[in-house]
Design a protein around this motif. Structure first.
Motif, PDB file in Angstrom:
ATOM      1  N   GLN A   7      -2.834  61.707   1.637  1.00 32.50           N
ATOM      2  CA  GLN A   7      -2.183  60.636   0.889  1.00 32.50           C
ATOM      3  C   GLN A   7      -3.250  59.659   0.436  1.00 32.50           C
ATOM      4  OE1 GLN A   7       1.352  59.313   3.399  1.00 32.50           O
ATOM      5  NE2 GLN A   7       2.181  59.264   1.327  1.00 32.50           N
ATOM      6  N   VAL A   8      -3.427  59.546  -0.862  1.00 34.54           N
ATOM      7  CA  VAL A   8      -4.430  58.653  -1.432  1.00 34.54           C
ATOM      8  C   VAL A   8      -3.856  58.015  -2.685  1.00 34.54           C
ATOM      9  CG1 VAL A   8      -6.424  59.941  -0.558  1.00 34.54           C
ATOM     10  CG2 VAL A   8      -5.456  60.548  -2.775  1.00 34.54           C
ATOM     11  N   LYS A   9      -4.564  57.029  -3.209  1.00 33.86           N
ATOM     12  CA  LYS A   9      -4.206  56.479  -4.498  1.00 33.86           C
ATOM     13  C   LYS A   9      -4.476  57.523  -5.569  1.00 33.86           C
ATOM     14  CE  LYS A   9      -2.877  52.433  -3.125  1.00 33.86           C
ATOM     15  NZ  LYS A   9      -1.434  52.065  -3.244  1.00 33.86           N
ATOM     16  N   HIS A  10      -3.527  57.677  -6.484  1.00 31.90           N
ATOM     17  CA  HIS A  10      -3.685  58.663  -7.536  1.00 31.90           C
ATOM     18  C   HIS A  10      -4.646  58.175  -8.608  1.00 31.90           C
ATOM     19  CE1 HIS A  10      -2.905  61.470 -10.777  1.00 31.90           C
ATOM     20  NE2 HIS A  10      -2.560  60.460 -11.557  1.00 31.90           N
ATOM     21  N   SER A  11      -5.454  59.087  -9.080  1.00 32.84           N
ATOM     22  CA  SER A  11      -6.252  58.934 -10.292  1.00 32.84           C
ATOM     23  C   SER A  11      -6.423  60.327 -10.852  1.00 32.84           C
ATOM     24  CB  SER A  11      -7.618  58.306  -9.994  1.00 32.84           C
ATOM     25  OG  SER A  11      -8.418  59.206  -9.248  1.00 32.84           O
ATOM     26  N   PRO A  12      -6.703  60.477 -12.140  1.00 32.43           N
ATOM     27  CA  PRO A  12      -6.960  61.826 -12.656  1.00 32.43           C
ATOM     28  C   PRO A  12      -8.072  62.543 -11.898  1.00 32.43           C
ATOM     29  CG  PRO A  12      -6.558  60.330 -14.479  1.00 32.43           C
ATOM     30  CD  PRO A  12      -6.628  59.480 -13.231  1.00 32.43           C
ATOM     31  N   LEU A 127      -0.775  59.758  -4.697  1.00 37.70           N
ATOM     32  CA  LEU A 127      -1.025  61.197  -4.705  1.00 37.70           C
ATOM     33  C   LEU A 127      -0.952  61.721  -3.284  1.00 37.70           C
ATOM     34  CD1 LEU A 127      -2.126  63.862  -6.056  1.00 37.70           C
ATOM     35  CD2 LEU A 127      -4.426  62.928  -5.654  1.00 37.70           C
ATOM     36  N   SER A 128      -0.203  62.808  -3.082  1.00 37.24           N
ATOM     37  CA  SER A 128      -0.099  63.370  -1.740  1.00 37.24           C
ATOM     38  C   SER A 128      -0.089  64.887  -1.807  1.00 37.24           C
ATOM     39  CB  SER A 128       1.174  62.873  -1.033  1.00 37.24           C
ATOM     40  OG  SER A 128       2.331  63.299  -1.724  1.00 37.24           O
ATOM     41  N   PHE A 129      -0.498  65.478  -0.710  1.00 38.55           N
ATOM     42  CA  PHE A 129      -0.422  66.935  -0.537  1.00 38.55           C
ATOM     43  C   PHE A 129       0.098  67.215   0.846  1.00 38.55           C
ATOM     44  CE2 PHE A 129      -2.649  70.890   0.978  1.00 38.55           C
ATOM     45  CZ  PHE A 129      -1.829  71.780   0.299  1.00 38.55           C
ATOM     46  N   PRO A 247     -14.294  62.502  -5.032  1.00 36.34           N
ATOM     47  CA  PRO A 247     -13.334  61.584  -4.405  1.00 36.34           C
ATOM     48  C   PRO A 247     -13.008  62.015  -2.981  1.00 36.34           C
ATOM     49  CG  PRO A 247     -12.596  62.250  -6.600  1.00 36.34           C
ATOM     50  CD  PRO A 247     -13.764  63.117  -6.265  1.00 36.34           C
ATOM     51  N   ALA A 248     -12.837  61.031  -2.118  1.00 34.75           N
ATOM     52  CA  ALA A 248     -12.475  61.336  -0.733  1.00 34.75           C
ATOM     53  C   ALA A 248     -11.025  61.789  -0.662  1.00 34.75           C
ATOM     54  CB  ALA A 248     -12.674  60.100   0.144  1.00 34.75           C
ATOM     55  N   LEU A 249     -10.779  62.807   0.154  1.00 37.01           N
ATOM     56  CA  LEU A 249      -9.423  63.293   0.402  1.00 37.01           C
ATOM     57  C   LEU A 249      -9.165  63.232   1.901  1.00 37.01           C
ATOM     58  CD1 LEU A 249      -9.343  66.440  -1.940  1.00 37.01           C
ATOM     59  CD2 LEU A 249      -8.389  64.166  -2.402  1.00 37.01           C
ATOM     60  N   PRO A 250      -8.979  62.033   2.431  1.00 34.79           N
ATOM     61  CA  PRO A 250      -8.783  61.918   3.885  1.00 34.79           C
ATOM     62  C   PRO A 250      -7.564  62.688   4.343  1.00 34.79           C
ATOM     63  CG  PRO A 250      -8.187  59.873   2.766  1.00 34.79           C
ATOM     64  CD  PRO A 250      -8.853  60.745   1.751  1.00 34.79           C
TER      65      PRO A 250
END
Length: 276
Positions: A7-12, A127-129, A247-250
């Motif tokens: 779960q992160v802030k979305h950006s392209p 943005l989430s996965f 970009p970091a994907l924690p």
């Protein structure tokens, strides 16, 4: 490190990087992008996108079929009324045979393809996965393979929706250094650029070079070259002097509050069902 719950802030940029990681690691689950009250969700199986859902009105299946003249609004309303509780519009269409299975299948493939690139329109949001070992039955019943590989779909979306001014500073950052191609680049670049205006860059990009060196053979006023370099770096196909600017994907539920939960059915409450 394998991508887990994100779960992160979305950006392209974050979206492209996440999708490329899912593809590279052959993961399954769903990516969701939320922008205000609207959301888009892409379901993945073994690193390939197989279904797209959205509450953006023109992106749901009925609206897209009406837009290309396959169904008119009156017939669409009738079909919706015929749906049982556990049926989607896709299920009803196959049952009543209003649309041939082949036409419907190709339309669904195109819908998934457009869905993969659609989140690039939104500059911000959430943005989430959520990785899943097994997808809900409704999604599996509706699933189709997109018409092209994920990177090709992302490139088409980036060409259409990502502006030069969004990537200029990042791509041309002097401290980033020269472009270093990875071994994997040679396998995907020719197909990615085939018959396009940047095709002649294929041999030049397969050896170390500076960003400015690429503009000498291919003067590009559209910004397509900058967007291409942005995409290739986010996909891990080029690096900049070996540095990591991705970009970091924690991973894990502590990334941001409000971890998404796998839906018990195909969609969260209030959302359209698969193929609705």
């Amino acid at each position: 490190m394998t991508v887990g719950t994100v779960q992160v802030k979305h950006s392209p940029a974050a979206y492209v990087h996440l999708c490329c990681r899912i593809h590279d690691e052959a993961l399954g689950g769903f990516v969701q992008v939320q922008n205000g009250r609207h959301w888009r969700r892409i379901w993945w199986v073994a690193g390939s996108p197989v279904w797209f859902e959205s509450n953006v009105p023109e992106e749901e299946l009925g609206a897209s079929l009406a837009a290309v003249g396959v169904l008119d609004a009156n017939r669409l309303a009738e079909l919706r009324e015929q749906a049982n509780d556990d049926e989607s519009l896709r299920d009803v269409l196959l049952r009543v045979d209003d649309v041939s299975p082949d036409i419907l299948h190709e339309h669904l493939r195109a819908l998934v393809a457009r869905g993969v690139s659609a989140p690039l329109v939104w500059p911000r949001g959430e943005l989430s996965f959520e990785p899943l070992i097994a997808l809900p039955a409704g999604i599996l019943r509706s699933a189709v393979l997109a018409s092209e590989p994920p990177l090709q779909l992302l490139w088409r979306g980036a060409e259409a929706h990502v502006r030069m001014d969004q990537v200029l500073a990042w791509v041309t950052e002097p401290s980033a250094g020269r472009i270093q191609p990875t071994d994997a680049l040679a396998d995907v670049l020719p197909a990615l650029l085939r018959d396009g205006p940047l095709e002649e860059l294929v041999p030049r990009l397969q050896q170390p070079c500076g960003v400015d060196e690429l503009f000498m053979p291919v003067p590009d006023r559209s910004g397509g070259l900058l967007v291409l370099l942005w995409l290739l770096e986010l996909a891990g196909l080029i690096t900049r002097d070996g540095s990591d600017r991705l970009p970091a994907l924690p991973s894990g539920p502590a990334a941001l509050p409000g971890r998404p939960q796998p839906p018990s059915g195909a969609s969260p409450p209030g959302a359209s069902r698969p193929g609705a």
